[in-house]
Scaffold this active site. Structure first.
Site, PDB file in Angstrom:
ATOM      1  N   ASP A  76      40.755  37.173  39.859  1.00  0.00           N
ATOM      2  CA  ASP A  76      41.509  36.207  40.660  1.00  0.00           C
ATOM      3  C   ASP A  76      40.950  35.967  42.059  1.00  0.00           C
ATOM      4  OD1 ASP A  76      43.441  35.309  38.823  1.00  0.00           O
ATOM      5  OD2 ASP A  76      44.464  37.233  38.976  1.00  0.00           O
ATOM      6  N   ASP A 120      43.267  30.171  33.263  1.00  0.00           N
ATOM      7  CA  ASP A 120      43.527  30.206  34.703  1.00  0.00           C
ATOM      8  C   ASP A 120      42.232  30.359  35.515  1.00  0.00           C
ATOM      9  OD1 ASP A 120      45.372  31.364  32.898  1.00  0.00           O
ATOM     10  OD2 ASP A 120      46.620  32.150  34.495  1.00  0.00           O
TER      11      ASP A 120
HETATM   12  N1  GLY Z   1      47.239  33.080  36.910  1.00  0.00           N
HETATM   13  C1  GLY Z   1      48.424  33.665  36.454  1.00  0.00           C
HETATM   14  C2  GLY Z   1      49.524  32.699  36.228  1.00  0.00           C
HETATM   15  O1  GLY Z   1      49.332  31.496  36.246  1.00  0.00           O
HETATM   16  O2  GLY Z   1      50.632  33.178  36.016  1.00  0.00           O
END
Ligand code: GLY
Length: 382
Positions: free
Chosen positions: A97, A157
């Site tokens: 992330d 994501d």
């Molecule tokens: N990237 C994690 C979510 O969208 O919950």
């Protein structure tokens, strides 16, 4: 009154409430951060140890750009110190992330305030992100220890994390970041996009050979359903990939993921948390999915100079504001109500978290949408 003036009054009303909400949250969070999501619509101050903290700083940066309130700049720069410390000590860092964390906070601080510390921290985050690249399968591993065969997978994501790599190449001239971003993008789109233009949340690979195995979900309703936020990550992620690559494939993925999203929006506009659900359902909505998709559409309309796409995006903003934006600080210290972080179902692996609550990314993408609505030339932090 002509429609431009009416729209301007509306925008002023929206951004006025947004500014009040950012100021309220700054007061409430003190030197700490918003957590991932609110509880009963209120965020409690939290450490900088989640994947979402960069988006709290990003909200502050956008509100600084809109208001030039120096207190916001000071707060954002205070956060940069913490993000540098976080990457130096690898505190709660071991996942993919890095873009969510370091683009809206540290890349933004470098661009807006010339913060060299922001630039260095963001480059360190990019270095860590490329260390998660798996040669077998050619993707960036989302979660878990590198080399753990149960974790040999990507998630959609991550399309929002790879702009940090494109930026790192532009900044340093080193091609290694861009090469990995391109490989990850190609692998992702060939795996997660289904024939009906919906998307898998996550995709597994054989750890020994790298062969793509199967799609699944973590946060969607079912393995084969379309998780609303995942679809939105696909829209915005492919729009950003297009900005950096001008590739026809990125443009096609953008169009396909967007077509599915728009065709499946309920009549009431704000999507339920999974496209399995439609008007009349008791399931909660995910306002953040709509905010993300609006930003993706505005990004792409700027890239293509496509005013009709911009018009479609801007029509979605007032219903989002009406149904979800906070207009009274005594009811919430967030921006956008009615989001879902995770909702457990018999067939997904998520635990219930932040259901029908504000969340940090919903707040961020809502204010980003306001910024983009006002200023098509805005330079994104991504
Ligand atoms: N990237 C994690 C979510 O969208 O919950």
């Amino acid at each position: 009154m002509n429609t431009d003036i009416l729209e301007m009054i509306r925008w002023n009303e929206m951004s006025g409430h947004a500014y009040a909400q950012t100021k309220k949250a700054i007061e409430d969070m003190g030197s700490l951060f918003k957590p991932t999501n609110s509880e009963r619509n209120f965020y409690m101050p939290s450490e900088n140890n989640e994947w979402t903290n960069g988006m709290w700083t990003g909200e502050i940066n956008i509100m600084y750009e809109l208001t030039k309130d120096e207190c916001l700049k000071a707060k954002a720069l205070e956060h940069v110190d913490d993000f540098m410390e976080r990457i130096m000590t690898m505190r709660s860092i071991k996942n993919h992330d890095m873009g969510f964390l370091y683009s809206p906070s540290c890349v933004a601080a470098y661009r807006l305030y010339g913060s060299e510390k922001g630039r260095d921290a963001a480059l360190k985050a990019a270095d860590y992100l490329i260390s998660r690249f798996q040669e077998k399968g050619e993707f960036i591993q989302a979660w878990g220890p590198i080399g753990d065969s149960d974790c040999h997978r990507l998630i959609i994501d991550c399309l929002m994390n790879i702009p940090l790599l494109f930026w790192a190449t532009e900044e340093t001239g080193l091609e290694k970041y861009r090469e990995i971003a391109l490989k990850h993008f190609n692998t992702s789109i060939h795996c997660v996009l289904r024939p009906d233009n919906s998307t898998y949340h996550t995709f597994y690979f054989d750890p020994d050979t790298g062969k793509p195995l199967y799609g699944a979900t973590h946060q969607g309703n079912r393995n084969d359903s379309a998780w609303a936020r995942g679809q939105a990550w696909g829209i915005y992620g492919s729009a950003l990939a297009y900005r950096y690559t001008k590739s026809g494939e990125a443009k096609a993925v953008f169009q396909k993921t967007l077509d599915f999203f728009l065709e499946h929006l309920p009549g009431s506009v704000v999507p339920y948390w999974d496209f399995d659900f439609d008007d009349g359902s008791d399931e909660p909505r995910d306002s953040s999915a709509l905010a993300i998709a609006i930003c993706g559409m505005l990004e792409m309309s700027d890239n293509l100079g496509d005013s009709s796409l911009r018009e479609v995006a801007l029509k979605l903003l007032p219903p989002l504001y009406e149904m979800c934006a906070v207009k009274d600080s005594s009811l919430s210290n967030g921006q956008l109500l009615h989001g879902v972080y995770c909702k457990h179902t018999p067939t997904n692996s998520a635990k219930n978290r932040g259901i029908d609550e504000c969340n940090t990314w919903g707040d961020y993408f809502y204010v980003e949408a306001l910024m983009r609505a006002k200023n098509p030339l805005w330079q994104a932090y991504w």
